[in-house]
Structures are given as structure tokens and as C-alpha cells.
Design an enzyme around this catalytic site. Structure first.
Site, PDB file in Angstrom:
ATOM      1  N   LYS A  84      -6.464 -36.879  44.127  1.00  0.00           N
ATOM      2  CA  LYS A  84      -7.314 -37.872  44.803  1.00  0.00           C
ATOM      3  C   LYS A  84      -8.779 -37.536  44.600  1.00  0.00           C
ATOM      4  O   LYS A  84      -9.589 -38.413  44.302  1.00  0.00           O
ATOM      5  CB  LYS A  84      -7.034 -37.921  46.316  1.00  0.00           C
ATOM      6  CG  LYS A  84      -5.797 -38.607  46.772  1.00  0.00           C
ATOM      7  CD  LYS A  84      -5.800 -40.105  46.647  1.00  0.00           C
ATOM      8  CE  LYS A  84      -5.331 -40.565  45.302  1.00  0.00           C
ATOM      9  NZ  LYS A  84      -3.937 -40.506  44.997  1.00  0.00           N
TER      10      LYS A  84
ATOM     11  N   GLU B  64      -9.950 -38.209  41.028  1.00  0.00           N
ATOM     12  CA  GLU B  64      -9.950 -39.643  40.706  1.00  0.00           C
ATOM     13  C   GLU B  64     -11.167 -40.370  41.262  1.00  0.00           C
ATOM     14  O   GLU B  64     -11.793 -41.163  40.562  1.00  0.00           O
ATOM     15  CB  GLU B  64      -8.714 -40.318  41.314  1.00  0.00           C
ATOM     16  CG  GLU B  64      -7.451 -40.125  40.561  1.00  0.00           C
ATOM     17  CD  GLU B  64      -6.328 -40.922  41.186  1.00  0.00           C
ATOM     18  OE1 GLU B  64      -5.746 -41.749  40.485  1.00  0.00           O
ATOM     19  OE2 GLU B  64      -6.034 -40.713  42.384  1.00  0.00           O
TER      20      GLU B  64
ATOM     21  N   ARG C  12      -6.427 -53.932  38.096  1.00  0.00           N
ATOM     22  CA  ARG C  12      -5.623 -53.570  36.918  1.00  0.00           C
ATOM     23  C   ARG C  12      -6.480 -53.084  35.761  1.00  0.00           C
ATOM     24  O   ARG C  12      -5.997 -52.386  34.883  1.00  0.00           O
ATOM     25  CB  ARG C  12      -4.794 -54.778  36.459  1.00  0.00           C
ATOM     26  CG  ARG C  12      -3.677 -55.124  37.405  1.00  0.00           C
ATOM     27  CD  ARG C  12      -2.908 -56.314  36.890  1.00  0.00           C
ATOM     28  NE  ARG C  12      -2.168 -55.992  35.685  1.00  0.00           N
ATOM     29  CZ  ARG C  12      -0.879 -55.722  35.652  1.00  0.00           C
ATOM     30  NH1 ARG C  12      -0.189 -55.706  36.767  1.00  0.00           N
ATOM     31  NH2 ARG C  12      -0.273 -55.453  34.529  1.00  0.00           N
TER      32      ARG C  12
ATOM     33  N   TRP D  41      -8.558 -53.318  30.412  1.00  0.00           N
ATOM     34  CA  TRP D  41      -8.608 -51.855  30.431  1.00  0.00           C
ATOM     35  C   TRP D  41      -8.475 -51.461  28.966  1.00  0.00           C
ATOM     36  O   TRP D  41      -7.415 -51.618  28.360  1.00  0.00           O
ATOM     37  CB  TRP D  41      -7.473 -51.292  31.268  1.00  0.00           C
ATOM     38  CG  TRP D  41      -7.557 -49.815  31.471  1.00  0.00           C
ATOM     39  CD1 TRP D  41      -8.250 -49.157  32.441  1.00  0.00           C
ATOM     40  CD2 TRP D  41      -6.906 -48.799  30.694  1.00  0.00           C
ATOM     41  NE1 TRP D  41      -8.082 -47.807  32.308  1.00  0.00           N
ATOM     42  CE2 TRP D  41      -7.273 -47.550  31.242  1.00  0.00           C
ATOM     43  CE3 TRP D  41      -6.082 -48.811  29.568  1.00  0.00           C
ATOM     44  CZ2 TRP D  41      -6.824 -46.344  30.729  1.00  0.00           C
ATOM     45  CZ3 TRP D  41      -5.629 -47.614  29.045  1.00  0.00           C
ATOM     46  CH2 TRP D  41      -6.007 -46.395  29.634  1.00  0.00           C
TER      47      TRP D  41
ATOM     48  N   LYS E 288      -4.950 -49.460  37.850  1.00  0.00           N
ATOM     49  CA  LYS E 288      -3.912 -49.324  38.876  1.00  0.00           C
ATOM     50  C   LYS E 288      -2.522 -49.266  38.262  1.00  0.00           C
ATOM     51  O   LYS E 288      -1.670 -48.529  38.723  1.00  0.00           O
ATOM     52  CB  LYS E 288      -4.013 -50.517  39.825  1.00  0.00           C
ATOM     53  CG  LYS E 288      -3.057 -50.473  40.990  1.00  0.00           C
ATOM     54  CD  LYS E 288      -3.616 -49.627  42.097  1.00  0.00           C
ATOM     55  CE  LYS E 288      -2.638 -49.416  43.225  1.00  0.00           C
ATOM     56  NZ  LYS E 288      -2.880 -48.114  43.861  1.00  0.00           N
TER      57      LYS E 288
ATOM     58  N   CYS F 191      -4.025 -54.449  31.988  1.00  0.00           N
ATOM     59  CA  CYS F 191      -4.943 -55.577  32.054  1.00  0.00           C
ATOM     60  C   CYS F 191      -4.365 -56.631  32.990  1.00  0.00           C
ATOM     61  O   CYS F 191      -3.165 -56.729  33.173  1.00  0.00           O
ATOM     62  CB  CYS F 191      -5.127 -56.175  30.670  1.00  0.00           C
ATOM     63  SG  CYS F 191      -5.577 -54.937  29.439  1.00  0.00           S
TER      64      CYS F 191
ATOM     65  N   GLU G  38      -1.645 -33.498  45.197  1.00  0.00           N
ATOM     66  CA  GLU G  38      -2.128 -34.848  45.494  1.00  0.00           C
ATOM     67  C   GLU G  38      -3.576 -34.813  45.991  1.00  0.00           C
ATOM     68  O   GLU G  38      -4.381 -35.681  45.629  1.00  0.00           O
ATOM     69  CB  GLU G  38      -1.191 -35.504  46.526  1.00  0.00           C
ATOM     70  CG  GLU G  38      -1.574 -36.901  46.967  1.00  0.00           C
ATOM     71  CD  GLU G  38      -1.604 -37.930  45.834  1.00  0.00           C
ATOM     72  OE1 GLU G  38      -1.179 -37.625  44.707  1.00  0.00           O
ATOM     73  OE2 GLU G  38      -2.098 -39.044  46.091  1.00  0.00           O
TER      74      GLU G  38
ATOM     75  N   ASN H 135      -1.812 -57.972  27.177  1.00  0.00           N
ATOM     76  CA  ASN H 135      -1.720 -56.697  27.880  1.00  0.00           C
ATOM     77  C   ASN H 135      -0.721 -55.850  27.116  1.00  0.00           C
ATOM     78  O   ASN H 135       0.411 -56.284  26.908  1.00  0.00           O
ATOM     79  CB  ASN H 135      -1.226 -56.936  29.316  1.00  0.00           C
ATOM     80  CG  ASN H 135      -1.029 -55.650  30.069  1.00  0.00           C
ATOM     81  OD1 ASN H 135      -1.616 -54.622  29.724  1.00  0.00           O
ATOM     82  ND2 ASN H 135      -0.202 -55.692  31.099  1.00  0.00           N
ATOM     83  N   GLY H 136      -1.133 -54.658  26.691  1.00  0.00           N
ATOM     84  CA  GLY H 136      -0.198 -53.813  25.953  1.00  0.00           C
ATOM     85  C   GLY H 136      -0.865 -53.224  24.730  1.00  0.00           C
ATOM     86  O   GLY H 136      -2.094 -53.176  24.637  1.00  0.00           O
TER      87      GLY H 136
ATOM     88  N   HIS I 267      -2.197 -15.469  39.740  1.00  0.00           N
ATOM     89  CA  HIS I 267      -1.798 -15.383  38.329  1.00  0.00           C
ATOM     90  C   HIS I 267      -2.755 -16.129  37.415  1.00  0.00           C
ATOM     91  O   HIS I 267      -2.344 -16.671  36.386  1.00  0.00           O
ATOM     92  CB  HIS I 267      -0.361 -15.889  38.173  1.00  0.00           C
ATOM     93  CG  HIS I 267       0.602 -15.109  39.012  1.00  0.00           C
ATOM     94  ND1 HIS I 267       1.135 -13.915  38.617  1.00  0.00           N
ATOM     95  CD2 HIS I 267       1.056 -15.334  40.264  1.00  0.00           C
ATOM     96  CE1 HIS I 267       1.915 -13.436  39.581  1.00  0.00           C
ATOM     97  NE2 HIS I 267       1.878 -14.286  40.589  1.00  0.00           N
TER      98      HIS I 267
HETATM   99  C1  F6R Z   1      -3.179 -42.053  41.649  1.00  0.00           C
HETATM  100  C2  F6R Z   1      -2.582 -43.215  41.042  1.00  0.00           C
HETATM  101  C3  F6R Z   1      -1.784 -43.036  39.798  1.00  0.00           C
HETATM  102  C4  F6R Z   1      -0.406 -43.677  39.984  1.00  0.00           C
HETATM  103  C5  F6R Z   1       0.399 -43.617  38.696  1.00  0.00           C
HETATM  104  C6  F6R Z   1       1.792 -44.145  38.860  1.00  0.00           C
HETATM  105  O1  F6R Z   1      -3.959 -42.392  42.735  1.00  0.00           O
HETATM  106  O2  F6R Z   1      -2.705 -44.303  41.535  1.00  0.00           O
HETATM  107  O3  F6R Z   1      -1.660 -41.698  39.464  1.00  0.00           O
HETATM  108  O4  F6R Z   1       0.255 -42.997  41.008  1.00  0.00           O
HETATM  109  O5  F6R Z   1      -0.274 -44.357  37.718  1.00  0.00           O
HETATM  110  O6  F6R Z   1       1.800 -45.461  39.281  1.00  0.00           O
HETATM  111  P1  F6R Z   1       3.126 -46.154  39.810  1.00  0.00           P
HETATM  112  O7  F6R Z   1       3.461 -45.520  41.105  1.00  0.00           O
HETATM  113  O8  F6R Z   1       2.753 -47.597  39.952  1.00  0.00           O
HETATM  114  O9  F6R Z   1       4.177 -45.909  38.792  1.00  0.00           O
END
Ligand code: F6R
Length: 614
Positions: free
Chosen positions: A491, A494, A27, A75, A609, A2, A487, A101-102, A510
Site C-alpha cells: 500500500k 503504491e 482502469r 493504460w 485497477k 483500459c 500488504e 484493451n489487451g 538474514h
Molecule cells: C493493490 C492492487 C493490486 C491488485 C492486483 C490483483 O492495491 O490493487 O495489487 O490487488 O492487481 O487484482 P485482482 O484482485 O482484481 O485480481
């Protein structure tokens, strides 16, 4: 997760708090709310579900009056995204106002206890126990700071809280317990700010104090006093932070994600700047926190992270083996922290975290330290927790990443890991002068190669136009391209909500091969490296099952157009650095697919994020 903003000073609080929240919306964006207090103690609360814009347009031109205010973007963890569950939350009398937040892990028993004592709960959140607990402490004559301290001592879990009270209208109290994400205090002229993240302070102040775990602060317009939750008084001097790049916009781009993809050559260049010297070849990592003896004593490396950072860690593992000559492994930080890892003072744990606030990664760092390992953060955010837990930090210098889906920090993390591997390799005598020179020369070409890869945008869009209605995708890669396949799949799921899986191509036979049919596009990263022939085999096997192949190929490859329905070319690059080039069209593919499907690209559903809860 948050976003938290607070203001106390001489100006109207609401517009300042809302503007700060707009910079933190990445966030969390399930709901938003603010609370403003005027000097006579009149409290106004405004909350709305969905994005912050719902709340701001509702308040437009009629901001609640008052010079003390707090705000929150949520969030959801406990209770759905409803107006009643949106923060701020208040006690029964409506005197104590809290944003959080938490997670309050023992909220059920606390709620039962408080309800029994007469508290009236209005939401389903774990947070709401906090204002009720504080209100109860206030009844025995404590002030807001003392009552908050007493209340937080009852809480188990993670919490960053910001509190105000009708009867003390010129005071904010903030606290941080157990890795709940950051709390930063900003010093202005006759005004003070509180925020979960630096971007909220941009344009107001560069003079800040970061709270540590277990710290509390009482903030008024003229300053702040610090203490531990235990009561011990602390002295904290403000430090000056660089917020130059923090006030950011989308520029000419429709979305932050597109902007951040385009910024990648510069992000990588900035990460190299000051760290890599090409002639004579040398790497400088002054913040590493490991002396030559410590480096010489290393026996292994464990690279940890979550999500995109874990995918970057997988590439980093290869660098540690091939450039530093050290046995290396990777793990999800969330698994590592609970699996009783066998590590000691000769182990180096590298924690990759762009935000530096991901709770699983922070806890894994603590665990590694408890077990005596050397711990280094690979991080994009100065002042974040990760940079303060470890022995040192290697910074990626990508500037703030706003889109929830990481792009430029994936490349930045890989670049930082490459630099670190070269540094360790050189210090350990594994990467001798000539090989170090070659490794760094390769690196010097990288920004230009990434720029070349960006030119595949039109080809990528054309592929997206052909495939955006597919509901499933498979991504295959080998060697350094395996993490890129992971990755690419991450992406895509997401931002476009298409189901996508990334696999080591050798694994295809497999199990995943059972999924392949004419409706299943398969992205095969088949650049000209040691794995090329094997990737051609994979492509043939996919074609034999009527799968549609989208090949990521090295420029000039004439064979792949015969085998794959779609080919996206990337420039030839040194094998170890090729992931930074092949990742680019996969990011753009995800972006274009999401755009064609009408998705909310910068703020995909359910994501946040910075993940500060377990
Ligand atoms: C993917 C993404 C998340 C972050 C993950 C780790 O696009 O943004 O998977 O990579 O939450 O975040 P950090 O790097 O901030 O620890």
C-alpha cells in the site's frame, strides 16, 4: 486495464460515452479519447494525454455531434502516453475506428506486412494494426462485422475491441479474444451500450449480456446479434444485474481510498450476510459448486492471486490449514500458471481476484482446470470472467472499489476465505460443532473490531506527519501478520511512492537488517499473539541499530511504548482474524503519507485497477 465505452441510439453519444469513461477511469489514465459518428458518416475524433478531465474540459460545451460513439481510457503497453498513441485509432483512410484493451503479440509482423501493402501508421501502438487489418478486409466487399471477424483471426494475444465505421454509422462491432478483460453489452430503450465494466452502464440499464472469450457482437440501436469469432451464430439472452451500488461518489471523503477504508466494517458485514449463521452455527455458500463428495475427496488447497489478492491468499492459506485441516500453499497466479503445477481432481485451487479480470489469475484458473483440479473464485465482481471459469465462486460483497489501491476488498477476500475454510472444515469433520461455533462467533465481532481499528486514524496521521519524508520503510510481521506486513508495504509504495519492503520478521536478520539505520522507519506488527515475544526481539534488534520503530500494538499494551518511538493501537482480536484489524492502520498510514507527499492517491502513477495484460 483500459476502459472501453460505446453507445448507439437516439441521443448524442459524446456526453454518454464521456460519462461512462469517467466511471472507468480507474482502469487506466495515461490518456483518453473518443470518436463520434453522425448519421451522414461524419467522424469526429478527440484525444488527449493524461486524465480524462483534460479531454472533457477541452470538449466542454462543444461535444462532437452524432448518436454513435466509442471512447477509451488508456493504460499504455506499446508506445508512450502521447496524443498520437491515445485511442481510438483509425485506418489510413480514416474510415475504420478502433479502441482496444489487451496486447496484440504479433503486431510487429502485422505492421510490416501492412506497411508493405501501403498502410500509413500514425502511432507506435500495437492496436493500430487492427483498423488497418479491418480496412483491408473491407476492400474485398465484407461488411464491418465480417471484416472484423476476419481481421481478428490474424491476431495473436489478448484483445477486447470495439469498432465502428464511417460507412455504417449506426453499427458498433465488439469482440473479445483470449482473456482481454470484460465486454458487456447493455440493453436500453431504443439505445444500446457497450462497456468493459458494469459501472459505465449505471443509470442507463441493468439488462446486460457478457461476452465470453471468442464471442463477437454486432450492436445497433434496437438490439444485438451474437456470434463466435469462428462465425457460428449464438443466442444470448440478457440477464438483469444489480447496479444499485455502482453509481458511486466520494461522499464526504476527499479520496475514494479514504472512503473505501472507512467502508470496511460494512464491506465485511455484507460479505458475511447470508453466508454465516451464528445460532446454530452454519456457513452457507450456495455458489461454491463443490458437493460433499468433492469436498471429502480434497487432499490440498492452492490459493493464488496477484498483488493485494495474493496477500489475502497468504492469510487464506493459514485458514485452510487451521480451520479446514487441509494442506495449503500459495502462489502468484503468474508463476503458478507456468510452473506446471502438480495438481489433480483432489486439489482445490482458490483464485482470489477482486476484479475477476486479472489475466494472470484467469489463465492460472484455466491451467488448473486443464489439469483436472477443482477451481473456485474468490471475487467481488458478479459476472466477471473469474466467476465463469471456475466450478463456483465465493463472493466478497464489498461493492465497487474505485481507488486503484485495494483496501476493502483485501478485508473482504480474507473474510470470504475464512468463511470458506469454516465451510470446508465443517463438511470434512475437522471443525466440529463447538469449534465451528467459536470460529463463527469470532467472525461476528469482526465488523465492530474493524470499526474500532478505524479510530486509530488520528494516531496514524500523527505518525505519518513524523515520517512522510522518509524514502524507505520496512514492515515486519510473523504468522498471520506476515501477509499484513507485505500488504502494508505494498500500500505504501503504491500510493506514496516510498520504497517499502514487507518481510517475515524472522527473515530480518538474514539480510534486511543491513539496511537499518536512523533513517529507516520499521513498522513492526507486534500484537499480543503467539509471536509477540519474538516480535519484541525484532524490535530490540532494530533499536540497537538506531532504527525507528513504529509498533502496531494491542490496546492496553504498556511495554511497547517503552521500546518503540511510535505506537498505534488496535483492538484485541482473535489471532486468526487479527490481520483484518492490523491492516486498517497500515492502509491509513499509506493514505496519510501519500496525502502529505501530495501524491495522486486514487490514481497512482503507472498503476491500473484491473490488469488485463501479462
Ligand atoms: C493493490 C492492487 C493490486 C491488485 C492486483 C490483483 O492495491 O490493487 O495489487 O490487488 O492487481 O487484482 P485482482 O484482485 O482484481 O485480481
Amino acid at each position: 486495464m483500459c476502459g472501453i465505452v460505446g453507445y448507439v441510439g437516439g441521443r448524442e453519444a459524446a456526453p454518454i460515452v464521456l460519462e461512462g469513461l469517467s466511471r472507468l477511469e480507474y482502469r487506466g489514465y495515461d490518456s483518453a479519447g473518443i470518436a463520434v459518428l453522425d448519421a451522414s458518416g461524419i467522424l469526429t475524433l478527440a484525444r488527449d494525454v493524461g486524465k480524462l478531465s483534460n479531454l472533457t474540459s477541452r470538449l466542454e460545451g462543444a461535444y462532437p455531434p452524432g448518436c454513435t460513439g466509442i471512447g477509451h481510457t488508456r493504460w499504455a503497453t506499446h508506445g508512450g502516453a502521447t496524443e498520437l498513441n491515445a485511442h481510438p485509432h483509425v485506418d489510413t483512410a480514416g474510415d475504420v475506428v478502433v479502441i482496444h484493451n489487451g496486447i496484440v503479440e504479433n503486431h510487429r509482423e502485422l505492421r510490416d506486412e501492412l506497411v508493405f501493402a501501403g498502410a500509413v501508421f500514425r502511432s507506435e501502438t500495437d492496436t493500430e494494426v487492427i483498423p488497418h487489418l479491418i480496412a483491408r478486409e473491407l476492400t474485398i466487399g465484407l461488411n464491418l462485422e465480417e471484416a472484423t471477424r476476419a481481421a481478428l483471426q490474424r491476431i495473436q494475444g489478448a484483445a477486447a475491441v470495439l469498432v465502428m465505421r464511417r460507412q455504417e454509422p449506426d453499427v458498433l462491432v465488439a469482440a473479445r479474444i483470449a482473456n482481454a478483460g470484460g465486454v458487456v453489452i447493455g440493453y436500453g430503450e431504443g439505445e444500446m451500450f457497450v462497456a468493459s465494466d458494469l459501472p459505465a452502464l449505471a443509470g442507463h440499464t441493468r439488462s446486460v449480456v457478457f461476452l465470453d472469450d471468442g464471442d463477437m457482437v454486432r450492436v445497433t440501436a434496437t438490439g444485438a446479434t451474437y456470434s463466435r469469432l469462428s462465425g457460428e451464430v449464438l443466442t444470448r439472452e440478457p440477464q438483469t444485474v444489480d447496479l444499485e451500488n455502482t453509481a458511486i461518489g466520494k461522499g464526504v471523503y476527499e479520496h475514494y481510498m479514504a472512503k473505501e477504508i472507512a467502508e470496511q466494517p460494512e464491506a465485511v458485514l455484507d460479505t458475511l450476510r447470508g453466508a454465516a449463521q451464528f445460532d446454530p452455527p452454519a456457513v452457507f455458500l450456495p455458489g461454491l459448486g463443490l458437493d460433499d463428495d468433492a469436498i471429502a475427496s480434497l487432499s490440498r488447497v492452492v490459493v493464488i492471486g496477484m498483488g493485494t489478492s495474493l496477500n489475502a491468499a497468504q492469510v487464506g492459506r493459514i485458514y485452510m490449514e487451521q480451520l479446514a485441516g487441509l494442506p495449503a500453499e500459495t502462489d502468484n497466479a503468474s508463476e503458478f500458471r507456468y510452473r506446471r503445477p502438480i495438481i489433480d481432481g483432489t486439489s482445490l485451487v482458490l483464485a482470489v481476484a477482486q476484479s475477476g479480470e486479472t489475466v494472470d489469475t484467469l489463465e492460472a484458473m484455466h491451467e488448473a482446470k486443464r489439469r483436472g483440479a477443482r477451481v473456485v473464485a474468490i471475487c467481488n465482481t458478479p459476472g466477471s470472467q473469474a466467476t465463469r471459469i471456475g466450478d463456483g465462486t465465493v463472493f466478497l460483497r464489498c461493492g465497487p472499489e474505485v481507488a486503484v489501491a485495494s483496501t476493502k476488498t483485501f478485508l473482504g477476500s480474507i473474510t470470504a476465505l475464512y468463511l470458506l475454510a469454516c465451510y470446508l472444515g465443517e463438511k470434512r469433520g475437522f471443525l466440529t460443532g463447538r469449534r465451528l461455533g467459536q470460529a463463527l462467533d469470532d467472525l461476528a465481532r469482526l465488523p465492530q473490531l474493524i470499526g474500532e481499528a478505524l479510530k486509530s486514524d488520528a494516531a496514524t496521521l500523527a505518525v505519518a506527519e513524523r515520517h512522510y519524508q522518509s524514502e524507505h520503510f520496512l514492515f515486519l510481521g510473523r504468522g498471520p501478520q506476515f501477509p499484513v506486513a507485505m500488504e502494508g508495504a505494498l500500500k505504501l509504495k503504491e500510493v506514496s511512492y516510498i520504497h517499502a519492503e514487507g518481510y517475515a520478521a524472522g527473515e530480518m536478520k538474514h539480510g534486511p537488517i543491513a539496511l537499518i539505520d536512523a533513517a529507516m522507519p520499521v513498522v513492526a506488527i507486534a500484537v499480543k499473539d503467539d509471536h509477540y515475544t519474538k516480535m519484541l526481539n525484532n524490535i530490540d534488534q532494530v533499536r540497537a541499530r538506531e532504527g525507528k520503530v513504529i509498533a502496531i500494538a494491542t490496546a492496553g499494551d504498556t511495554l511497547l511504548p517503552e521500546k518503540a518511538q511510535d505506537v498505534i493501537y488496535v483492538p484485541e482480536a482473535p489471532t486468526l482474524l487479527q490481520p483484518l484489524v492490523t491492516a486498517v492502520p497500515l492502509q491509513m498510514l499509506a493514505y496519510h503519507m501519500a496525502r502529505l507527499r501530495g501524491c495522486d492517491i486514487d490514481q497512482p502513477r503507472n498503476l491500473a485497477k484491473t490488469v488485463t495484460v501479462e
